[in-house]
Structures are given as C-alpha cells and as structure tokens.
Scaffold this active site. Sequence first.
Site, PDB file in Angstrom:
ATOM      1  N   GLU A  56     -55.181  54.383 -42.866  1.00 23.42           N
ATOM      2  CA  GLU A  56     -56.691  54.334 -42.912  1.00 23.42           C
ATOM      3  C   GLU A  56     -57.024  55.158 -44.264  1.00 23.42           C
ATOM      4  O   GLU A  56     -56.590  56.148 -44.398  1.00 23.42           O
ATOM      5  CB  GLU A  56     -57.416  54.671 -41.980  1.00 23.42           C
ATOM      6  CG  GLU A  56     -56.953  53.550 -40.663  1.00 23.42           C
ATOM      7  CD  GLU A  56     -57.596  53.643 -39.260  1.00 23.42           C
ATOM      8  OE1 GLU A  56     -57.913  52.792 -38.561  1.00 23.42           O
ATOM      9  OE2 GLU A  56     -58.146  54.805 -39.054  1.00 23.42           O
TER      10      GLU A  56
ATOM     11  N   CYS B 128     -61.815  59.655 -48.421  1.00 25.79           N
ATOM     12  CA  CYS B 128     -60.846  60.370 -47.645  1.00 25.79           C
ATOM     13  C   CYS B 128     -59.605  59.624 -47.450  1.00 25.79           C
ATOM     14  O   CYS B 128     -59.381  58.603 -46.692  1.00 25.79           O
ATOM     15  CB  CYS B 128     -61.596  60.496 -45.957  1.00 25.79           C
ATOM     16  SG  CYS B 128     -60.771  61.480 -44.857  1.00 25.79           S
TER      17      CYS B 128
ATOM     18  N   CYS C 144     -48.823  61.877 -37.526  1.00 25.14           N
ATOM     19  CA  CYS C 144     -48.780  63.037 -38.006  1.00 25.14           C
ATOM     20  C   CYS C 144     -47.744  63.734 -36.946  1.00 25.14           C
ATOM     21  O   CYS C 144     -47.866  63.480 -35.710  1.00 25.14           O
ATOM     22  CB  CYS C 144     -50.290  63.870 -37.714  1.00 25.14           C
ATOM     23  SG  CYS C 144     -50.175  65.692 -38.461  1.00 25.14           S
TER      24      CYS C 144
ATOM     25  N   CYS D 180     -52.314  68.136 -32.846  1.00 25.77           N
ATOM     26  CA  CYS D 180     -53.553  69.094 -32.271  1.00 25.77           C
ATOM     27  C   CYS D 180     -54.443  68.248 -31.142  1.00 25.77           C
ATOM     28  O   CYS D 180     -54.428  67.070 -31.364  1.00 25.77           O
ATOM     29  CB  CYS D 180     -54.517  69.024 -33.586  1.00 25.77           C
ATOM     30  SG  CYS D 180     -53.783  69.946 -34.901  1.00 25.77           S
TER      31      CYS D 180
ATOM     32  N   CYS E 251     -57.317  65.883 -31.731  1.00 25.54           N
ATOM     33  CA  CYS E 251     -57.151  64.768 -32.700  1.00 25.54           C
ATOM     34  C   CYS E 251     -56.330  63.370 -32.205  1.00 25.54           C
ATOM     35  O   CYS E 251     -55.537  63.384 -31.825  1.00 25.54           O
ATOM     36  CB  CYS E 251     -56.429  65.411 -33.937  1.00 25.54           C
ATOM     37  SG  CYS E 251     -56.010  64.193 -35.403  1.00 25.54           S
TER      38      CYS E 251
ATOM     39  N   CYS F  95     -63.948  61.866 -39.012  1.00 24.15           N
ATOM     40  CA  CYS F  95     -62.687  62.742 -39.092  1.00 24.15           C
ATOM     41  C   CYS F  95     -62.166  62.861 -37.831  1.00 24.15           C
ATOM     42  O   CYS F  95     -62.640  62.862 -36.691  1.00 24.15           O
ATOM     43  CB  CYS F  95     -63.503  64.156 -39.293  1.00 24.15           C
ATOM     44  SG  CYS F  95     -63.202  64.762 -40.919  1.00 24.15           S
TER      45      CYS F  95
HETATM   46  N1  SAH Z   1     -53.906  67.318 -41.044  1.00 23.71           N
HETATM   47  C1  SAH Z   1     -54.882  68.019 -41.793  1.00 23.71           C
HETATM   48  C2  SAH Z   1     -55.822  66.913 -42.449  1.00 23.71           C
HETATM   49  C3  SAH Z   1     -56.381  65.738 -41.718  1.00 23.71           C
HETATM   50  S1  SAH Z   1     -57.610  66.077 -40.389  1.00 23.71           S
HETATM   51  C4  SAH Z   1     -55.609  68.923 -41.041  1.00 23.71           C
HETATM   52  O1  SAH Z   1     -55.362  69.071 -39.851  1.00 23.71           O
HETATM   53  O2  SAH Z   1     -56.429  69.723 -41.614  1.00 23.71           O
HETATM   54  C5  SAH Z   1     -59.055  66.544 -41.321  1.00 23.71           C
HETATM   55  C6  SAH Z   1     -60.018  67.381 -40.421  1.00 23.71           C
HETATM   56  O3  SAH Z   1     -60.434  66.560 -39.118  1.00 23.71           O
HETATM   57  C7  SAH Z   1     -59.354  68.626 -39.722  1.00 23.71           C
HETATM   58  O4  SAH Z   1     -60.109  69.704 -39.966  1.00 23.71           O
HETATM   59  C8  SAH Z   1     -59.056  68.225 -38.278  1.00 23.71           C
HETATM   60  O5  SAH Z   1     -58.844  69.222 -37.378  1.00 23.71           O
HETATM   61  C9  SAH Z   1     -60.292  67.506 -38.066  1.00 23.71           C
HETATM   62  N2  SAH Z   1     -60.536  66.883 -36.708  1.00 23.71           N
HETATM   63  C10 SAH Z   1     -59.339  65.976 -36.203  1.00 23.71           C
HETATM   64  N3  SAH Z   1     -59.802  65.262 -35.212  1.00 23.71           N
HETATM   65  C11 SAH Z   1     -61.014  65.509 -34.958  1.00 23.71           C
HETATM   66  C12 SAH Z   1     -61.985  65.120 -34.248  1.00 23.71           C
HETATM   67  N4  SAH Z   1     -61.767  64.330 -32.898  1.00 23.71           N
HETATM   68  N5  SAH Z   1     -63.329  65.534 -34.332  1.00 23.71           N
HETATM   69  C13 SAH Z   1     -63.612  66.288 -35.288  1.00 23.71           C
HETATM   70  N6  SAH Z   1     -62.808  66.683 -36.217  1.00 23.71           N
HETATM   71  C14 SAH Z   1     -61.327  66.310 -36.145  1.00 23.71           C
HETATM   72 FE1  SF4 Z   2     -52.422  66.243 -37.594  1.00 19.05          FE
HETATM   73 FE2  SF4 Z   2     -54.439  65.820 -36.590  1.00 19.05          FE
HETATM   74 FE3  SF4 Z   2     -53.686  68.233 -36.453  1.00 19.05          FE
HETATM   75 FE4  SF4 Z   2     -54.524  67.272 -38.738  1.00 19.05          FE
HETATM   76  S1  SF4 Z   2     -55.812  67.454 -37.027  1.00 19.05           S
HETATM   77  S2  SF4 Z   2     -52.728  68.201 -38.312  1.00 19.05           S
HETATM   78  S3  SF4 Z   2     -53.901  65.019 -38.646  1.00 19.05           S
HETATM   79  S4  SF4 Z   2     -52.699  66.273 -35.479  1.00 19.05           S
END
Ligand code: SAH
Ligand code: SF4
Length: 397
Positions: free
Chosen positions: A116, A129, A136, A140, A143, A369
């Site tokens: 996406e 974006c 991934c 996390c 996420c 995000c």
């Molecule tokens: N993998 C990279 C970039 C992609 S995520 C990273 O983790 O930085 C982009 C941002 O969105 C990151 O700061 C991530 O922690 C945040 N993010 C992920 N899931 C989210 C959610 N459900 N609500 C708000 N932010 C989120």
């Molecule tokens: Fe991967 Fe989501 Fe963690 Fe970013 S926030 S490193 S996309 S699992």
Amino acid sequence: MSATPPITQDVLTLPRKLPEDGLRNLVGLTRAQMMEALIAMGTPERQARMRVGQIWQWIYHWGAQDFDAMTNLAKAYRAQLARHFTIARPEIVSRQISDDGTRKYLLRIAGGHEVEAVYIPEESRGTLCISSQVGCTLTCSFCHTGTQKLVRNLTPAEIVGQVLVARDDLGEWPVPGAPRDETRLVSNVVLMGMGEPLYNFDNVRDAMKVVMDGEGLSISRRRITLSTSGVVPEIARTASEIGCLLAVSFHATTDEVRDRLVPINKRWNIQTLLDALRDYPRLSNSERITFEYVMLKGVNDSDADARRLVRLIAGIPAKINLIPFNEWPGAPYERSDWARIEAFADIVHKAGYASPIRTPRGEDIMAACGQLKSATERARRPAAQIAAEAGIAPSRP
Ligand code: SAH
Ligand code: SF4
C-alpha cells in the site's frame, strides 16, 4: 472508526504495466545501471550517456510510459528499446479516497504480492507515504503490518514505482509546452508505509537516489523522511548514503516497555539507539530527528513518561510527533484520551521541543499510520496471541 465505509472505492482500469516476460524494467535503475543496460543492448558507448539523460527525463520528468512518446529519439532506436525494455509500474488494484482527500492505493507487484501507498494532501505540501517491504519481519505489538506473515523486500523499481503511480493518478506530470506549474502535489515522501526500510537498505537507497535526481522527480533529500524502528547499525549509512531526514519509532521511555512495543529494542536498546542518533551527521535544528511516539492508553502516556522522554533526548535536535494510536480490528491497545495526549504534548512542548499531535488522516479508509496491511493477506496471528506476545491482556474480546 474502521467500520465507516469508504467514501469512494474504485477499481481502476489503468493500462496494466507489470513487467512483461523477458523485458527489463528501466524504472528504478541507477544512471550507471541504465547506461550498462543500454550498451548491452547495442547503444554505442559514446552515445550512451546522452541516451540515459534523454530516457531519464522522459521517464522521470515527463512521466512517459512507453518508448513511442520519446520523440527526440530516432524511431528505429525507440523500437529497439521496446524490444528489450519496459517502463513498468506496480499495478493499481484499488484506490480509496477518504473524505479528507487522503488516497490509499493498493498496488500489485510481481509474484502477486500487494503493498500500500498513501497520499496525504495538506495545505502547504502533499506527502506520499510509501512501503519498503511486503509486510515486515518485525513484530511491533501495536502495528497492523507487523501481524502480516508474508514478507519480501521491494525492488528499487517497486519503491520508485509507488511515486510514479501517485503522480500518474494525480495527473501531476508536466505537459510539454505548457507554462511550468511550480506547485507540487507529491512534494514530500515518507518511508512510513509497510516494512522496515533499514532492513532493505540498498534497494531503498537506490530508489531514493532516483527520486532525488534533479533531472527527474527531483524531490529534495530534505523532503524525504525515512522512519526506522531502530536498526542501529544502518542508521549512520542513512545519512552518508541517502542523506534524507530520519524519523525513529521511539514509543517508550523505558526498556521494559519498549521491549514489549518495539521488540527490536531487545537487540538495540534505548541507550544504544540514542547514542547512534546523537552521532547522526548533519544533525541540526533545521534537520532534526523526528521521534515518533504512538499514544497508547495506560501504556506509555503518563506525565512521568513525558518527563522521561525529554530527559532521554536532551541534546538531540528533535521534534516529537505524537501519533494517536490508530486502532485496527483485534489490536491489543486503545488510543489515549485526547486530554491525556494534550497533557503529554504540553510537557514536551514546555521542555522546548515541537510536539505536534499528528491528526489522524484517512481513518475511514484505514489509511493511517500502522494500519497498512494488504487486504489479500488474510492469515494473521490471532489477537490473543499478539496480546500474549506483548505481555498484556487484550483490551477487548
Ligand atoms: N517500520 C518503520 C516504518 C513504518 S511504520 C518504523 O517502524 O518506523 C510508520 C510509523 O507508524 C512508525 O512510527 C510506527 O511505529 C507507527 N505505527 C505503527 N502502527 C501504528 C498504529 N497502529 N497507530 C499509530 N502509529 C503506528
Ligand atoms: Fe514493522 Fe510495523 Fe514495527 Fe514498523 S512499526 S518495524 S512496520 S512492525
């Protein structure tokens, strides 16, 4: 919120441009690689540099999608190019447009994978974006992408292709002969979609070189932000080999909590990460590091957290982006209350840091995000398992 139906969803019938068998895609090649490819096809060496310049401009400045459009090249040469190469983008499977103007693209790439990209228009800029991986490898716990099992790195063509697709869709390519319009629709790029960009470093770097090239897309390094969860060994290379701005998914102020939220913290903890950030070259007030901080109710959002945060980052030119948690079905967390987010922001702000609260965009189309996850990827770890791995009780059944 995710239950709100999208305002517009249309399956586009754009020309299909997945690479055809045997044809090499010119998109995403560095200038040197393109030159090599042209010479291998039979372009005389002494002409190759000029041909690269011409073709580059057609692809990245004018948005050409086929060689026929390249009218300053001889017809026979165009035909020869078409026999060897293609100018392919990812295929748009669907496009959703939110009532706030945010556009989410679901794109199909080779192998039938889907990623996406999200376009977010704002008054003074338009941010695209983009994704760097399918899924991934990191997990996390807050996420959505992290719950996706299927993972592969995107190629430079697939990364650059997301920018081309957005410009195609927004009709942003200049029209030859027409007065130059200086307003840019895609003015900024953030690597904040699916995937961990620093686990796909070389492809991301090569793609960003193409995106930054002044003869083409021409998006300045200062309008590109790469977000990492904290892959410490690759952080210095981001500055030296790409030169873009850096955002870090910080999200917690103790190792105990960060271990649960961003498990890569077990490998490189807060102190190690901060040391790497302090060393980030060219760090200055105009090129600050963005600390991303997702606001999770009762987990990381107390006044004590806010005070610890400013103590930890003392001395680092920084801005703190507070991201209200974007909920997704089965997520083991809740978004902090608005008053709590504001109180947190206030403490950070009084300590001298910009602390914008990132207004959720495109929520009605799950474009915000961390919500990105391809629709076709149905196999996901169950909510209970995600919660167990995060060491918490699910906030809802
Ligand atoms: N993998 C990279 C970039 C992609 S995520 C990273 O983790 O930085 C982009 C941002 O969105 C990151 O700061 C991530 O922690 C945040 N993010 C992920 N899931 C989210 C959610 N459900 N609500 C708000 N932010 C989120
Ligand atoms: Fe991967 Fe989501 Fe963690 Fe970013 S926030 S490193 S996309 S699992």
